[in-house]
Motif scaffolding. Structure first.
Motif, mmCIF file in Angstrom:
data_model
loop_
_atom_site.group_PDB
_atom_site.id
_atom_site.type_symbol
_atom_site.label_atom_id
_atom_site.label_comp_id
_atom_site.label_asym_id
_atom_site.label_seq_id
_atom_site.Cartn_x
_atom_site.Cartn_y
_atom_site.Cartn_z
ATOM 1 N N ILE A 154 0.493 -1.025 0.406
ATOM 2 C CA ILE A 154 0.303 -0.197 -0.415
ATOM 3 C C ILE A 154 0.613 1.290 -0.192
ATOM 4 N N ALA A 155 2.306 1.348 0.937
ATOM 5 C CA ALA A 155 2.928 2.404 0.837
ATOM 6 C C ALA A 155 3.379 2.281 -0.529
ATOM 7 N N LEU A 156 4.319 1.854 -0.765
ATOM 8 C CA LEU A 156 4.924 1.785 -2.450
ATOM 9 C C LEU A 156 3.569 2.357 -3.184
ATOM 10 N N ALA A 157 2.597 1.781 -3.074
ATOM 11 C CA ALA A 157 1.679 2.259 -4.622
ATOM 12 C C ALA A 157 1.090 3.962 -4.396
ATOM 13 N N GLU A 158 0.936 4.150 -2.707
ATOM 14 C CA GLU A 158 0.689 4.974 -2.684
ATOM 15 C C GLU A 158 1.489 6.499 -3.000
ATOM 16 N N CYS A 159 3.338 5.959 -2.807
ATOM 17 C CA CYS A 159 4.019 6.757 -2.841
ATOM 18 C C CYS A 159 4.808 6.605 -4.451
ATOM 19 N N GLU A 160 3.845 5.809 -5.028
ATOM 20 C CA GLU A 160 4.134 5.676 -6.589
ATOM 21 C C GLU A 160 3.661 6.675 -7.472
ATOM 22 N N ARG A 161 1.869 6.618 -7.089
ATOM 23 C CA ARG A 161 0.764 7.337 -7.216
ATOM 24 C C ARG A 161 0.463 9.080 -6.800
ATOM 25 N N PHE A 162 1.526 9.114 -6.089
ATOM 26 C CA PHE A 162 1.195 10.581 -5.523
ATOM 27 C C PHE A 162 3.408 11.149 -5.795
ATOM 28 N N TYR A 163 4.058 10.348 -6.243
ATOM 29 C CA TYR A 163 5.468 11.094 -6.571
ATOM 30 C C TYR A 163 5.171 12.771 -7.419
ATOM 31 N N PRO A 164 4.428 12.198 -9.012
ATOM 32 C CA PRO A 164 4.616 12.732 -9.232
ATOM 33 C C PRO A 164 3.477 14.586 -9.511
ATOM 34 N N ALA A 165 2.935 14.044 -8.260
ATOM 35 C CA ALA A 165 1.853 15.371 -7.811
ATOM 36 C C ALA A 165 3.034 16.352 -6.739
ATOM 37 N N PHE A 166 3.508 15.630 -6.350
ATOM 38 C CA PHE A 166 4.642 16.673 -5.304
ATOM 39 C C PHE A 166 5.967 17.458 -6.633
ATOM 40 N N GLN A 167 6.275 16.241 -7.342
ATOM 41 C CA GLN A 167 6.683 17.397 -8.643
ATOM 42 C C GLN A 167 5.769 18.136 -9.298
ATOM 43 N N TYR A 168 4.814 18.167 -9.511
ATOM 44 C CA TYR A 168 4.286 19.109 -10.132
ATOM 45 C C TYR A 168 4.016 20.326 -9.320
ATOM 46 N N VAL A 169 3.673 19.947 -7.981
ATOM 47 C CA VAL A 169 3.894 21.533 -7.141
ATOM 48 C C VAL A 169 5.253 22.041 -7.071
ATOM 49 N N ILE A 170 5.888 21.214 -6.818
ATOM 50 C CA ILE A 170 7.695 22.100 -6.202
ATOM 51 C C ILE A 170 8.171 22.527 -7.766
ATOM 52 N N TRP A 171 8.294 21.807 -9.087
ATOM 53 C CA TRP A 171 9.696 22.084 -10.076
ATOM 54 C C TRP A 171 8.009 22.521 -10.341
ATOM 55 N N GLY A 172 7.281 21.893 -11.418
ATOM 56 C CA GLY A 172 5.471 22.032 -12.127
ATOM 57 C C GLY A 172 5.136 23.972 -11.926
ATOM 58 N N GLY A 173 5.205 23.918 -10.520
ATOM 59 C CA GLY A 173 4.810 25.155 -10.418
ATOM 60 C C GLY A 173 3.016 24.458 -10.227
ATOM 61 N N LYS A 174 2.254 23.903 -10.837
ATOM 62 C CA LYS A 174 0.682 23.458 -10.536
ATOM 63 C C LYS A 174 0.196 23.935 -9.180
ATOM 64 N N THR A 175 -0.947 24.114 -9.557
ATOM 65 C CA THR A 175 -1.926 24.287 -7.848
ATOM 66 C C THR A 175 -2.140 22.095 -7.187
ATOM 67 N N PRO A 176 -2.267 22.291 -6.162
ATOM 68 C CA PRO A 176 -1.992 21.250 -4.868
ATOM 69 C C PRO A 176 -3.730 20.471 -5.981
ATOM 70 N N VAL A 177 -4.427 21.502 -5.725
ATOM 71 C CA VAL A 177 -5.671 20.483 -6.546
ATOM 72 C C VAL A 177 -5.652 20.028 -8.111
ATOM 73 N N GLU A 178 -4.598 21.212 -9.538
ATOM 74 C CA GLU A 178 -3.877 20.019 -10.451
ATOM 75 C C GLU A 178 -3.410 19.368 -10.374
ATOM 76 N N ALA A 179 -2.260 19.061 -9.084
ATOM 77 C CA ALA A 179 -1.727 17.640 -9.180
ATOM 78 C C ALA A 179 -2.421 16.871 -9.048
ATOM 79 N N VAL A 180 -3.222 17.017 -8.169
ATOM 80 C CA VAL A 180 -3.669 15.819 -7.502
ATOM 81 C C VAL A 180 -4.850 15.397 -8.649
ATOM 82 N N ASP A 181 -5.395 15.736 -9.224
ATOM 83 C CA ASP A 181 -6.287 15.867 -10.464
ATOM 84 C C ASP A 181 -5.687 15.101 -11.393
ATOM 85 N N ALA A 182 -4.356 14.881 -11.355
ATOM 86 C CA ALA A 182 -3.086 14.761 -12.620
ATOM 87 C C ALA A 182 -2.787 12.720 -12.325
#
Length: 168
Positions: free
Chosen positions: A131-159
Protein backbone atom coordinates in the motif's frame (compact mmCIF):
# COMPACT_ATOMS: atom_id res chain seq x y z
CA UNK A 1 8.77 -29.40 22.74
CA UNK A 2 5.57 -27.37 23.10
CA UNK A 3 7.22 -25.06 25.63
CA UNK A 4 10.08 -24.37 23.20
CA UNK A 5 7.59 -23.57 20.44
CA UNK A 6 5.70 -21.15 22.70
CA UNK A 7 8.94 -19.44 23.75
CA UNK A 8 9.94 -19.13 20.08
CA UNK A 9 6.53 -17.67 19.22
CA UNK A 10 6.79 -15.23 22.13
CA UNK A 11 10.24 -14.09 20.98
CA UNK A 12 8.94 -13.57 17.43
CA UNK A 13 5.84 -11.74 18.65
CA UNK A 14 7.91 -9.65 21.04
CA UNK A 15 9.97 -8.13 18.22
CA UNK A 16 8.50 -8.13 14.72
CA UNK A 17 11.63 -6.41 13.36
CA UNK A 18 13.07 -9.93 12.99
CA UNK A 19 10.24 -10.86 10.61
CA UNK A 20 10.65 -7.60 8.69
CA UNK A 21 14.37 -8.26 8.26
CA UNK A 22 13.62 -11.75 6.90
CA UNK A 23 11.02 -10.22 4.56
CA UNK A 24 13.52 -7.65 3.21
CA UNK A 25 16.15 -10.33 2.72
CA UNK A 26 13.70 -12.57 0.84
CA UNK A 27 13.00 -9.68 -1.58
CA UNK A 28 16.70 -9.01 -2.10
CA UNK A 29 16.38 -5.47 -0.73
CA UNK A 30 19.30 -3.88 1.05
CA UNK A 31 18.64 -3.02 4.66
CA UNK A 32 20.31 -1.70 7.78
CA UNK A 33 19.36 -2.67 11.27
CA UNK A 34 20.77 -0.05 13.58
CA UNK A 35 19.42 -1.75 16.72
CA UNK A 36 16.87 -4.35 17.85
CA UNK A 37 13.90 -2.04 17.38
CA UNK A 38 14.66 -0.27 14.08
CA UNK A 39 15.18 -1.31 10.49
CA UNK A 40 15.67 0.72 7.30
CA UNK A 41 15.10 -0.87 3.89
CA UNK A 42 15.94 0.52 0.43
CA UNK A 43 13.36 -0.34 -2.26
CA UNK A 44 13.57 0.70 -5.92
CA UNK A 45 10.46 2.22 -7.47
CA UNK A 46 9.36 3.57 -10.84
CA UNK A 47 9.82 7.24 -9.90
CA UNK A 48 12.39 7.03 -7.12
CA UNK A 49 14.12 4.77 -4.66
CA UNK A 50 12.13 4.54 -1.46
CA UNK A 51 13.45 4.23 2.05
CA UNK A 52 11.24 2.20 4.39
CA UNK A 53 11.64 2.89 8.11
CA UNK A 54 10.29 0.43 10.66
CA UNK A 55 10.31 1.08 14.40
CA UNK A 56 9.05 -1.34 17.01
CA UNK A 57 7.35 0.61 19.81
CA UNK A 58 7.47 -1.96 22.60
CA UNK A 59 5.49 0.14 25.10
CA UNK A 60 2.58 0.44 22.64
CA UNK A 61 2.99 -2.95 20.98
CA UNK A 62 2.96 -1.16 17.66
CA UNK A 63 5.00 -0.98 14.48
CA UNK A 64 5.56 2.55 13.26
CA UNK A 65 6.24 2.59 9.53
CA UNK A 66 7.35 5.38 7.24
CA UNK A 67 8.12 5.34 3.51
CA UNK A 68 10.14 8.35 2.35
CA UNK A 69 11.37 9.42 -1.03
CA UNK A 70 14.29 11.72 -1.68
CA UNK A 71 12.59 14.97 -2.61
CA UNK A 72 13.40 18.13 -0.70
CA UNK A 73 10.62 20.65 -0.44
CA UNK A 74 11.99 24.20 -0.70
CA UNK A 75 10.80 26.58 1.99
CA UNK A 76 8.93 28.76 -0.52
CA UNK A 77 6.78 25.75 -1.60
CA UNK A 78 5.92 24.45 1.89
CA UNK A 79 2.49 26.13 2.05
CA UNK A 80 1.50 24.61 -1.30
CA UNK A 81 2.83 21.20 -0.21
CA UNK A 82 0.84 21.39 3.03
CA UNK A 83 -2.31 22.01 0.99
CA UNK A 84 -1.34 19.11 -1.30
CA UNK A 85 -0.87 16.82 1.74
CA UNK A 86 -4.35 17.75 2.96
CA UNK A 87 -5.92 17.02 -0.43
CA UNK A 88 -4.07 13.70 -0.78
CA UNK A 89 -4.90 12.57 2.76
CA UNK A 90 -8.62 13.16 2.14
CA UNK A 91 -8.40 10.31 -0.38
CA UNK A 92 -6.41 7.90 1.79
CA UNK A 93 -8.14 4.92 3.36
CA UNK A 94 -4.98 3.62 5.06
CA UNK A 95 -2.02 5.66 6.29
CA UNK A 96 -1.29 9.28 5.49
CA UNK A 97 1.30 11.55 3.93
CA UNK A 98 3.27 13.96 6.03
CA UNK A 99 6.28 16.22 5.70
CA UNK A 100 9.32 15.60 7.86
CA UNK A 101 9.87 19.24 8.75
CA UNK A 102 13.50 18.93 9.77
CA UNK A 103 14.41 17.28 6.46
CA UNK A 104 11.71 18.68 4.18
CA UNK A 105 10.92 15.17 2.91
CA UNK A 106 7.48 13.89 1.94
CA UNK A 107 6.75 10.63 3.74
CA UNK A 108 3.93 8.08 3.89
CA UNK A 109 3.29 6.99 7.49
CA UNK A 110 1.25 4.41 9.32
CA UNK A 111 1.29 2.61 12.64
CA UNK A 112 -0.03 -0.87 13.21
CA UNK A 113 -1.18 -1.87 16.69
CA UNK A 114 -0.40 -5.48 17.58
CA UNK A 115 -1.60 -5.84 21.18
CA UNK A 116 -3.65 -9.02 21.45
CA UNK A 117 -2.30 -10.36 18.17
CA UNK A 118 0.40 -12.99 18.09
CA UNK A 119 2.81 -10.64 16.39
CA UNK A 120 2.97 -9.15 12.95
CA UNK A 121 1.86 -11.50 10.18
CA UNK A 122 3.56 -11.76 6.82
CA UNK A 123 0.25 -10.75 5.20
CA UNK A 124 0.04 -7.59 7.32
CA UNK A 125 3.62 -6.73 6.41
CA UNK A 126 3.02 -7.34 2.69
CA UNK A 127 -0.09 -5.14 2.77
CA UNK A 128 1.71 -2.39 4.67
CA UNK A 129 4.59 -2.25 2.19
CA UNK A 130 2.46 -2.74 -0.95
CA UNK A 131 0.00 0.00 0.00
CA UNK A 132 2.77 2.44 0.91
CA UNK A 133 4.70 1.85 -2.30
CA UNK A 134 1.55 2.07 -4.44
CA UNK A 135 0.51 5.38 -2.84
CA UNK A 136 4.04 6.81 -3.09
CA UNK A 137 4.20 5.85 -6.75
CA UNK A 138 0.75 7.34 -7.38
CA UNK A 139 1.44 10.68 -5.70
CA UNK A 140 5.17 11.17 -6.41
CA UNK A 141 4.34 13.09 -9.61
CA UNK A 142 1.89 15.30 -7.69
CA UNK A 143 4.70 16.43 -5.39
CA UNK A 144 6.88 17.11 -8.44
CA UNK A 145 4.09 19.08 -10.14
CA UNK A 146 3.70 21.36 -7.13
CA UNK A 147 7.39 21.75 -6.24
CA UNK A 148 8.93 22.10 -9.69
CA UNK A 149 6.05 22.35 -12.16
CA UNK A 150 4.28 25.30 -10.59
CA UNK A 151 0.94 23.47 -10.55
CA UNK A 152 -1.65 24.05 -7.86
CA UNK A 153 -2.34 21.27 -5.37
CA UNK A 154 -5.77 20.73 -6.96
CA UNK A 155 -4.23 20.29 -10.43
CA UNK A 156 -1.55 17.98 -9.05
CA UNK A 157 -4.01 15.68 -7.24
CA UNK A 158 -6.34 15.59 -10.23
CA UNK A 159 -3.45 14.52 -12.46
CA UNK A 160 -2.32 11.87 -9.96
CA UNK A 161 -5.80 10.37 -9.69
CA UNK A 162 -6.04 9.62 -13.42
CA UNK A 163 -5.52 5.90 -13.97
CA UNK A 164 -3.90 5.20 -17.31
CA UNK A 165 -4.79 2.07 -19.24
CA UNK A 166 -2.49 0.36 -21.73
CA UNK A 167 0.78 1.59 -23.13
CA UNK A 168 1.66 4.21 -25.69
Amino acid sequence: MAIAAVEELDELAANPIDLIETFASAHGWSFDRGNDSELVIEVPGQWADYRLFFSWLDDLWAIHFACAFDMNVPDHRRAAINELLSRINERMAVGHFDLWADRGLPVFRQSTLLRGAHGLSVEQLEDLVEIALAECERFYPAFQYVIWGGKTPVEAVDAAMIDTVGEA
